[in-house]
Design a protein around this motif. Structure first.
Motif, short mmCIF file in Angstrom:
data_model
loop_
_atom_site.label_atom_id
_atom_site.label_comp_id
_atom_site.label_asym_id
_atom_site.label_seq_id
_atom_site.Cartn_x
_atom_site.Cartn_y
_atom_site.Cartn_z
N UNK A 374 -8.75 -8.92 -8.44
CA UNK A 374 -8.59 -10.29 -7.59
C UNK A 374 -7.24 -10.20 -7.01
N UNK A 375 -7.17 -10.50 -5.72
CA UNK A 375 -6.00 -10.76 -4.97
C UNK A 375 -5.52 -12.05 -4.54
N UNK A 376 -4.32 -12.55 -4.84
CA UNK A 376 -3.93 -14.09 -4.45
C UNK A 376 -4.15 -14.22 -3.00
N UNK A 377 -4.60 -15.31 -2.68
CA UNK A 377 -4.52 -16.00 -1.25
C UNK A 377 -3.02 -16.09 -0.77
N UNK A 378 -3.15 -16.51 0.45
CA UNK A 378 -1.69 -16.65 0.94
C UNK A 378 -0.93 -17.62 0.35
N UNK A 379 -1.51 -18.73 -0.24
CA UNK A 379 -0.72 -19.52 -1.08
C UNK A 379 -0.40 -19.23 -2.34
N UNK A 380 -0.63 -17.96 -2.75
CA UNK A 380 -0.42 -17.57 -3.99
C UNK A 380 -1.41 -17.84 -5.21
N UNK A 381 -2.12 -18.72 -4.63
CA UNK A 381 -3.35 -19.00 -5.57
C UNK A 381 -4.54 -17.92 -5.53
N UNK A 382 -5.11 -17.99 -6.64
CA UNK A 382 -6.40 -16.78 -6.80
C UNK A 382 -7.74 -17.49 -6.03
N UNK A 383 -7.85 -18.72 -5.93
CA UNK A 383 -9.16 -19.35 -5.59
C UNK A 383 -8.66 -20.08 -4.19
N UNK A 385 -9.48 -22.63 -0.64
CA UNK A 385 -10.06 -23.99 -0.86
C UNK A 385 -11.62 -24.04 -1.01
N UNK A 386 -12.46 -23.19 -0.34
CA UNK A 386 -13.75 -23.17 -0.45
C UNK A 386 -14.41 -22.43 -1.73
N UNK A 387 -13.55 -21.89 -2.57
CA UNK A 387 -13.98 -21.20 -3.76
C UNK A 387 -13.94 -19.61 -3.37
N UNK A 388 -13.33 -19.14 -2.29
CA UNK A 388 -13.18 -17.63 -2.12
C UNK A 388 -12.21 -17.05 -2.95
N UNK A 389 -12.59 -15.85 -3.46
CA UNK A 389 -11.51 -15.05 -4.28
C UNK A 389 -11.83 -13.69 -3.39
N UNK A 390 -10.52 -13.40 -2.84
CA UNK A 390 -10.29 -11.79 -2.34
C UNK A 390 -9.94 -10.99 -3.30
N UNK A 391 -10.14 -9.71 -3.11
CA UNK A 391 -9.88 -8.67 -4.05
C UNK A 391 -10.47 -7.27 -3.68
N UNK A 392 -10.47 -6.29 -4.70
CA UNK A 392 -10.62 -4.67 -4.33
C UNK A 392 -11.91 -4.57 -5.46
N UNK A 393 -12.98 -4.08 -4.89
CA UNK A 393 -13.88 -3.51 -6.01
C UNK A 393 -13.95 -1.99 -5.94
N UNK A 394 -14.28 -1.53 -6.88
CA UNK A 394 -14.36 0.22 -7.23
C UNK A 394 -15.69 0.29 -7.51
N UNK A 395 -16.63 0.81 -6.53
CA UNK A 395 -18.07 0.95 -6.98
C UNK A 395 -18.44 2.46 -7.62
N UNK A 396 -19.43 2.20 -8.37
CA UNK A 396 -20.01 3.28 -9.21
C UNK A 396 -21.39 3.42 -8.48
N UNK A 397 -21.25 4.31 -7.40
CA UNK A 397 -22.27 4.44 -6.37
C UNK A 397 -23.24 5.51 -7.00
N UNK A 398 -22.81 6.27 -8.17
CA UNK A 398 -23.64 7.47 -8.70
C UNK A 398 -24.63 6.73 -9.74
N UNK A 399 -24.49 5.44 -10.20
CA UNK A 399 -25.46 5.03 -11.11
C UNK A 399 -26.77 4.78 -10.80
N UNK A 400 -27.25 4.27 -9.74
CA UNK A 400 -28.36 3.96 -9.22
C UNK A 400 -29.22 3.31 -10.02
#
Ligand SMILES: [Fe+2]
Length: 477
Positions: A374-383, A385-400
């Protein structure tokens, strides 16, 4: 008119009246059903909780058990009644009896006696040990009184599961006593199994649930005096935390009709608000069950610490599952910003969780295995106002679809197709509308997840309301 015909016509209204009159010897408001009870851990001598509802007049109830047909009946724990006196509802008693001394994984029969006469009997299976293979079924968003709800119940009965897990939104639309009576017990504790009736599941298969927004978030007793039935009709472990005092958000506050609130608190006892977050073991799997309703703040350090400790203590379990209602990772346009449970993904990864199960979104979605930061919102909170949480994911696309592959990261399942109206079927054929983490998306029919575990191998099948396999994958550790 011939005499015989006249007599026949005379008898028809009598037969009709008789068929409409409830049998006076039926002692149950709701027939017996099985619950895990407050027993989170496996035991050499297992137990289950048996519950049933009657009218308000107490009676001499007993429960007896036996392990096979020829064996002798032995007494179970004494049934304890709890009165439910919610305004506007016929006063009734909720009985609980402990079925103790069960051999792990063994089938047994029980019978419920009133004044020495047998009123009900059914067979069931004790919780399985870590060495025994298991099969559980999971579906959310279910009791809405729809043909889909009944078809799912029927298909689930055909699969013969060890237990059923509901990741929230058990009963629509407000988790009321009246709604349990109309849409839950008649479907999942029906006397016969069919797509028209549902199935006799609850009497033989323990159901375990996480609370959804339709179960516990509507706590206004001025609006519905028979709200929050979850807290007195279910019996689950009480080993989790409630929102700590002084937290930014608190456990949901009861409002309206103070008389109804007092009645509710008496009926719920220590289960309110405690029976919202808990953990338990079944076979070689550990389950962490969380209340994801917005009144819980999972960024709170004390709550996060409980999650960390619970998962760390389960490090010897072969499988670790987490379940809650609101999915952090969801591709549907419906509920898209209800992402607040994403903040726990790092805790789940650290705790080596295999699968996270949610509902809330009424369809089936399977993610690639992935890790998330997760990455903090501009106001430094994680969540946001609508419940959204930004962040980066690392996908395992080989799993299938798995087979012998070992997933790199957690698989997130949305299994909210248990019977309520389906969400966003128009997105099924248009993967360009899916989020990058989504691998499968099935929203044109109701479905449930069937999971088989045999040692270090797990297979999940998604089965439709007509019994067709829609998706399948395997993890081999
Ligand atoms: Fe929901």
């Amino acid at each position: 008119m011939p005499k015989l015909l006249r007599a026949f016509l005379f008898l028809i209204p009598i037969a009709f009246l008789l068929s409409q009159t409830p049998a006076s010897d039926d002692p149950f408001v709701e027939k017996p059903y099985l619950q895990l009870g407050d027993s989170p851990k496996l035991a050499k001598s297992e137990s289950l909780s048996l519950m049933w509802h009657t009218g308000i007049e107490p009676a001499d109830w007993k429960v007896e058990l036996r392990t096979s047909k020829g064996s002798k009946w032995r007494p179970a724990g004494a049934p304890l009644p709890q009165a439910v006196l919610a305004p506007g509802i016929a006063p009734h008693l909720v009985y609980r009896a402990r079925l103790t001394g069960l051999v792990p994984g063994e089938e047994f029969q029980y019978r419920v006696l009133k004044a020495g006469s047998e009123m009900f009997t059914a067979s069931a299976r004790a919780r399985k040990s870590a060495a025994q293979p298991q099969r559980f079924i999971l579906f959310g968003d279910c009791a809405e009184g729809t043909p889909g709800s009944r078809s799912i119940a029927y298909q689930v009965s055909r699969a013969n599961p060890d237990f059923v897990f509901i990741p929230g939104d058990i009963v629509y639309t407000a988790g009321r006593i009246s709604e349990y009576r109309d849409k839950f017990y008649p479907v999942y504790n029906a006397d016969s199994a069919s797509t028209e009736t549902g199935a006799p599941l609850l009497r033989s298969v323990p159901f375990i649930a996480a609370p959804g927004n339709h179960d516990t978030a509507l706590a206004n007793f001025g609006r519905f005096a028979d709200s929050l039935a979850y807290f007195f009709y279910w019996d689950e472990p009480l080993n989790g935390p409630v929102a700590p005092a002084g937290a930014a958000k608190t456990a949901h506050l009861l409002t309206g009709n103070t008389e109804a609130q007092a009645v509710f608190r008496t009926a719920a006892g220590k289960r309110y608000p405690g029976m919202a977050n808990f953990s338990f073991d079944y076979g070689n799997a550990h389950w962490l069950v969380l209340d994801s309703n917005p009144y819980m703040d999972w960024t709170n350090p004390a709550l996060r610490e409980w999650v960390d400790k619970d998962l760390a203590a389960a490090r010897n379990a072969t499988w670790r599952f987490v379940s809650f209602h609101h999915p952090g990772f969801n591709s549907s346009k419906s509920h898209f910003t209800d992402q607040w449970m994403r903040v726990l993904s790092p805790a789940f990864e650290q705790g080596k969780v295999d699968i996270v199960f949610a509902g809330h979104v009424h369809n089936y979605q399977r993610s690639y295995p992935f890790t998330f930061s997760p990455l903090p919102q501009p106001d430094d909170k994680l969540v946001g106002p609508k419940g959204e949480v930004a962040g980066a994911w690392k996908l395992d696309k080989a799993f299938g679809d798995g087979a012998a592959a070992k997933p790199q990261g957690i698989i997130y399942i949305v299994s909210g197709g248990g019977g309520a109206g389906l969400y966003n079927p128009e997105q099924q054929g248009d993967p360009s509308t899916w989020q990058p983490f989504t691998y499968k998306y099935i929203a044109d029919q109701h479905s449930f997840s069937q999971v088989e575990i045999d040692g270090r191998t797990l297979r999940l099948k998604q089965i439709s309301e007509t019994g067709v396999e829609l998706d399948s994958f395997q993890i081999a550790k």
